[in-house]
Design a protein around this motif. Sequence first.
Motif, PDB file in Angstrom:
ATOM      1  N   GLN A  78       0.863  -1.179   0.000  1.00  0.00           N
ATOM      2  CA  GLN A  78       0.000   0.000   0.000  1.00  0.00           C
ATOM      3  C   GLN A  78       0.902   1.233   0.000  1.00  0.00           C
ATOM      4  O   GLN A  78       1.570   1.523   0.986  1.00  0.00           O
ATOM      5  CB  GLN A  78      -0.903   0.019   1.235  1.00  0.00           C
ATOM      6  N   LEU A  79       0.927   1.923  -1.124  1.00  0.00           N
ATOM      7  CA  LEU A  79       1.768   3.102  -1.217  1.00  0.00           C
ATOM      8  C   LEU A  79       1.122   4.273  -0.483  1.00  0.00           C
ATOM      9  O   LEU A  79      -0.094   4.332  -0.330  1.00  0.00           O
ATOM     10  CB  LEU A  79       2.013   3.460  -2.681  1.00  0.00           C
ATOM     11  N   ARG A  81       1.617   8.745   0.860  1.00  0.00           N
ATOM     12  CA  ARG A  81       2.025  10.076   0.427  1.00  0.00           C
ATOM     13  C   ARG A  81       3.544  10.167   0.293  1.00  0.00           C
ATOM     14  O   ARG A  81       4.065  10.769  -0.655  1.00  0.00           O
ATOM     15  CB  ARG A  81       1.517  11.111   1.447  1.00  0.00           C
ATOM     16  N   ALA A  82       4.270   9.563   1.215  1.00  0.00           N
ATOM     17  CA  ALA A  82       5.728   9.620   1.163  1.00  0.00           C
ATOM     18  C   ALA A  82       6.263   8.953  -0.104  1.00  0.00           C
ATOM     19  O   ALA A  82       7.285   9.374  -0.654  1.00  0.00           O
ATOM     20  CB  ALA A  82       6.325   8.960   2.398  1.00  0.00           C
ATOM     21  N   ASP A  83       5.573   7.905  -0.579  1.00  0.00           N
ATOM     22  CA  ASP A  83       5.999   7.232  -1.802  1.00  0.00           C
ATOM     23  C   ASP A  83       5.800   8.142  -3.012  1.00  0.00           C
ATOM     24  O   ASP A  83       6.632   8.168  -3.928  1.00  0.00           O
ATOM     25  CB  ASP A  83       5.212   5.935  -1.990  1.00  0.00           C
ATOM     26  N   VAL A  84       4.692   8.878  -3.026  1.00  0.00           N
ATOM     27  CA  VAL A  84       4.451   9.827  -4.111  1.00  0.00           C
ATOM     28  C   VAL A  84       5.555  10.875  -4.141  1.00  0.00           C
ATOM     29  O   VAL A  84       6.139  11.170  -5.186  1.00  0.00           O
ATOM     30  CB  VAL A  84       3.078  10.517  -3.937  1.00  0.00           C
ATOM     31  N   ASP A  85       5.852  11.442  -2.977  1.00  0.00           N
ATOM     32  CA  ASP A  85       6.901  12.460  -2.886  1.00  0.00           C
ATOM     33  C   ASP A  85       8.230  11.923  -3.403  1.00  0.00           C
ATOM     34  O   ASP A  85       8.957  12.604  -4.149  1.00  0.00           O
ATOM     35  CB  ASP A  85       7.069  12.925  -1.434  1.00  0.00           C
ATOM     36  N   GLN A 169      -3.779   2.533  -7.313  1.00  0.00           N
ATOM     37  CA  GLN A 169      -4.313   2.451  -5.955  1.00  0.00           C
ATOM     38  C   GLN A 169      -5.087   3.700  -5.557  1.00  0.00           C
ATOM     39  O   GLN A 169      -5.979   3.644  -4.719  1.00  0.00           O
ATOM     40  CB  GLN A 169      -3.179   2.180  -4.964  1.00  0.00           C
ATOM     41  N   THR A 170      -4.767   4.833  -6.160  1.00  0.00           N
ATOM     42  CA  THR A 170      -5.525   6.040  -5.854  1.00  0.00           C
ATOM     43  C   THR A 170      -6.726   6.181  -6.786  1.00  0.00           C
ATOM     44  O   THR A 170      -7.538   7.091  -6.607  1.00  0.00           O
ATOM     45  CB  THR A 170      -4.648   7.295  -6.009  1.00  0.00           C
ATOM     46  N   ARG A 171      -6.817   5.278  -7.779  1.00  0.00           N
ATOM     47  CA  ARG A 171      -7.888   5.350  -8.769  1.00  0.00           C
ATOM     48  C   ARG A 171      -7.951   6.750  -9.377  1.00  0.00           C
ATOM     49  O   ARG A 171      -9.013   7.320  -9.596  1.00  0.00           O
ATOM     50  CB  ARG A 171      -9.248   4.994  -8.151  1.00  0.00           C
ATOM     51  N   HIS A 172      -6.764   7.306  -9.629  1.00  0.00           N
ATOM     52  CA  HIS A 172      -6.731   8.705 -10.049  1.00  0.00           C
ATOM     53  C   HIS A 172      -5.919   8.914 -11.307  1.00  0.00           C
ATOM     54  O   HIS A 172      -4.873   8.322 -11.493  1.00  0.00           O
ATOM     55  CB  HIS A 172      -6.130   9.562  -8.942  1.00  0.00           C
TER      56      HIS A 172
END
Length: 222
Positions: A78-79, A81-85, A169-172
């Motif tokens: 499960q990724l 916010r820190a992974d996005v950054d 995973q964010t469906r975005h």
Amino acid sequence: MAQDAAVRLSTVSVVDALAASLRGRVLDGRLVSGTTFAETEIAAEYGVSRPTARSAVTALVHEGLLQREANKPAYVPQLARADVDDLFLVRIPLETQVVRVLVERGTVPVTAAEGAIADLDRLGPEASHSAFVESDLRFHQSLVDAVASPRLSRLYRGIQGEVHLCMVQTRHTLGRERIVAEHSWVLEALRAGDAKEAVRRMREHLDGACRSLQRLFEEKGD
């Protein structure tokens, strides 16, 4: 010797096919975060040997689509916010440098980039999320590959799995029309040979994607 070689080639093709099937299930969201990949269960489900199942799982671990701890089965991470950054910390300087180099060398992959944009534009509302993101990322991959640096291409492919997984995973997505427009905007600057403008447009595109993903994680409380 020839027979042994044939066996090895056959094994490789089965591993690749199994990895592709598992990859598709993860990237389409059919296997959610936390799902474990026990090699014995995969071997039984697909009718393959356990070593074949282990090799396929290992391939997905290397891609960043699965994680594995010592003496435990691999699982879909499960990724957060820190992974996005962290992913965009790598992507932004890498991809802005890519467009600069392409202009300097005059090696803009117009045909491949236009093809990726057209494929994304043609996707209908029924298309899977995985297909949508794949078409999006293929535009970026075409630019990276056009630099003709094996190490750079290998590095970029090393993070693509996590980028794709994050977006699934964010469906975005930013929306098909916006992504098509921004990709076309970047390609326009590249074709014009304007390195400074191409860098600016690529940075703005990636910054926008990063901010959108960050907002989603903030809404989830991650």
